[in-house]
Design a protein around this motif. Sequence first.
Motif, short mmCIF file in Angstrom:
data_model
loop_
_atom_site.label_atom_id
_atom_site.label_comp_id
_atom_site.label_asym_id
_atom_site.label_seq_id
_atom_site.Cartn_x
_atom_site.Cartn_y
_atom_site.Cartn_z
N GLU A 154 -22.01 8.53 10.11
CA GLU A 154 -20.70 9.13 10.38
C GLU A 154 -19.68 8.07 10.76
N LEU A 155 -20.12 7.06 11.54
CA LEU A 155 -19.20 6.00 11.93
C LEU A 155 -18.72 5.24 10.70
N THR A 156 -19.63 4.93 9.77
CA THR A 156 -19.23 4.24 8.54
C THR A 156 -18.23 5.07 7.75
N ARG A 157 -18.51 6.37 7.65
CA ARG A 157 -17.60 7.25 6.91
C ARG A 157 -16.22 7.29 7.56
N VAL A 158 -16.19 7.38 8.87
CA VAL A 158 -14.90 7.46 9.57
C VAL A 158 -14.15 6.13 9.45
N ARG A 159 -14.88 5.01 9.54
CA ARG A 159 -14.22 3.70 9.39
C ARG A 159 -13.60 3.58 8.00
N GLU A 160 -14.32 4.01 6.96
CA GLU A 160 -13.77 3.94 5.61
C GLU A 160 -12.53 4.83 5.50
N ALA A 161 -12.60 6.01 6.09
CA ALA A 161 -11.44 6.90 6.06
C ALA A 161 -10.26 6.27 6.80
N ALA A 162 -10.55 5.58 7.92
CA ALA A 162 -9.48 4.93 8.68
C ALA A 162 -8.85 3.81 7.86
N ASP A 163 -9.70 3.04 7.14
CA ASP A 163 -9.16 1.97 6.28
C ASP A 163 -8.25 2.54 5.20
N ARG A 164 -8.71 3.64 4.56
CA ARG A 164 -7.87 4.25 3.53
C ARG A 164 -6.55 4.75 4.11
N ALA A 165 -6.63 5.35 5.29
CA ALA A 165 -5.41 5.86 5.92
C ALA A 165 -4.45 4.72 6.25
N GLU A 166 -4.97 3.58 6.71
CA GLU A 166 -4.09 2.44 7.00
C GLU A 166 -3.45 1.90 5.73
N ARG A 167 -4.23 1.82 4.63
CA ARG A 167 -3.63 1.36 3.36
C ARG A 167 -2.54 2.33 2.90
N ASP A 168 -2.82 3.62 2.99
CA ASP A 168 -1.81 4.61 2.60
C ASP A 168 -0.56 4.49 3.46
N GLU A 169 -0.79 4.20 4.76
CA GLU A 169 0.35 4.06 5.67
C GLU A 169 1.21 2.86 5.27
N ARG A 170 0.57 1.73 4.93
CA ARG A 170 1.33 0.55 4.52
C ARG A 170 2.09 0.81 3.23
N THR A 171 1.44 1.48 2.25
CA THR A 171 2.12 1.79 0.98
C THR A 171 3.31 2.70 1.22
N ALA A 172 3.11 3.72 2.03
CA ALA A 172 4.22 4.63 2.34
C ALA A 172 5.34 3.90 3.06
N GLY A 173 4.97 2.95 3.93
CA GLY A 173 6.00 2.18 4.64
C GLY A 173 6.85 1.36 3.68
N ARG A 174 6.16 0.71 2.73
CA ARG A 174 6.92 -0.07 1.74
C ARG A 174 7.83 0.83 0.90
N HIS A 175 7.30 1.96 0.47
CA HIS A 175 8.10 2.89 -0.31
C HIS A 175 9.31 3.39 0.47
N LEU A 176 9.07 3.68 1.75
CA LEU A 176 10.16 4.13 2.60
C LEU A 176 11.24 3.06 2.73
N ALA A 177 10.83 1.79 2.86
CA ALA A 177 11.80 0.70 2.96
C ALA A 177 12.62 0.60 1.67
N GLU A 178 11.93 0.74 0.54
CA GLU A 178 12.65 0.68 -0.74
C GLU A 178 13.65 1.83 -0.85
N LEU A 179 13.20 3.01 -0.52
CA LEU A 179 14.09 4.17 -0.60
C LEU A 179 15.25 4.05 0.38
N THR A 180 14.98 3.47 1.54
CA THR A 180 16.05 3.28 2.52
C THR A 180 17.11 2.32 1.98
N ALA A 181 16.64 1.22 1.33
CA ALA A 181 17.59 0.27 0.74
C ALA A 181 18.42 0.93 -0.37
N GLU A 182 17.74 1.72 -1.20
CA GLU A 182 18.46 2.42 -2.25
C GLU A 182 19.47 3.40 -1.68
N LEU A 183 19.08 4.10 -0.61
CA LEU A 183 20.00 5.04 0.03
C LEU A 183 21.21 4.31 0.59
#
Length: 310
Positions: free
Chosen positions: A235-264
């Motif tokens: 379970e710990l391994t599964r949760v760690r993998e899920a946490a890693d995926r969530a952090e990657r998604d968070e970074r991607t969303a952050g970059r997208h948000l920065a791009e959209l903010t610049a465009e706005l």
Amino acid sequence: MDADSVADELFLLRPEEFTAARDRLAAWAVRDGDPELARRLKALRRPTLAAWVCNLLVRNRPDEAHALVRLGEGLREAHRTLDGERLRELGRRQRALVALLSREARGLAEEAGHRVGDAVAREVEETLYAVLADPGAAEEWATGRLSRPLAGVPGFPGMLPGPADRLAAPPSPAPPGGEAGARAGAGDGGAERAEVADLAEARERRRRERRREELDRARRRAEQAAADVRACETELTRVREAADRAERDERTAGRHLAELTAELDAARARRGAAEETVGEVRDRLREAERAWRAAREAAEAADAEVDRLR
């Protein structure tokens, strides 16, 4: 709470602890919405010291207690069939067993915090002889919930020695009749020693069985704990993998948000510039409309002047 299991625990408490514990458990039963259990608990009577000692003996020495019940069955059967030889043999065994159980009862009581005096010891032994004589008494005693010691059955053949003799447990006198008597006495002692040895062997066997059961339980707990550790690691391994995926998604969303903010921001700047241009064009439009009206008025006046001069 289960009435039987609660009663079992109550009757193992020291007599001075019984009443308060019983009343506390009855009050809990009332609060839990079980008035029938509360009524059954309140009906339990505080055991006397002798009854408590007998209960300790039944609960802590089950093999010896069962041996006493079996011996009583044999004595009663020999009495019914008028088997004198069998009665004498079982009588010797009952003296050895009662003496052993009396010593065990004293020791258990002292371990639990009560010294047993002579009067209590007599009541305990009378209870043991009652168990030998009366099947109803044996059944009641075997529950381990006596409130009062049991009375013996006068005249029962198994009760060979009197109460004082049983309590003192003196050594057997030298047998009469020379060598033959000595052999008979040795036979009596041998039977008593054999009875004690059998019970000691049963107790040792029960101790070994308890140790095996405890070892088995410990092994099962260890196996379960190891399985729990493995499950937690998975379970710990599964949760760690899920946490890693969530952090990657968070970074991607952050970059997208920065791009959209610049465009706005750029769109807002363009909108501001367009709004300024619209203002300027509207001003020029108003000026052109004024000039157009003035030119039209001048043209109309010129036409009117031409018409007049003709």
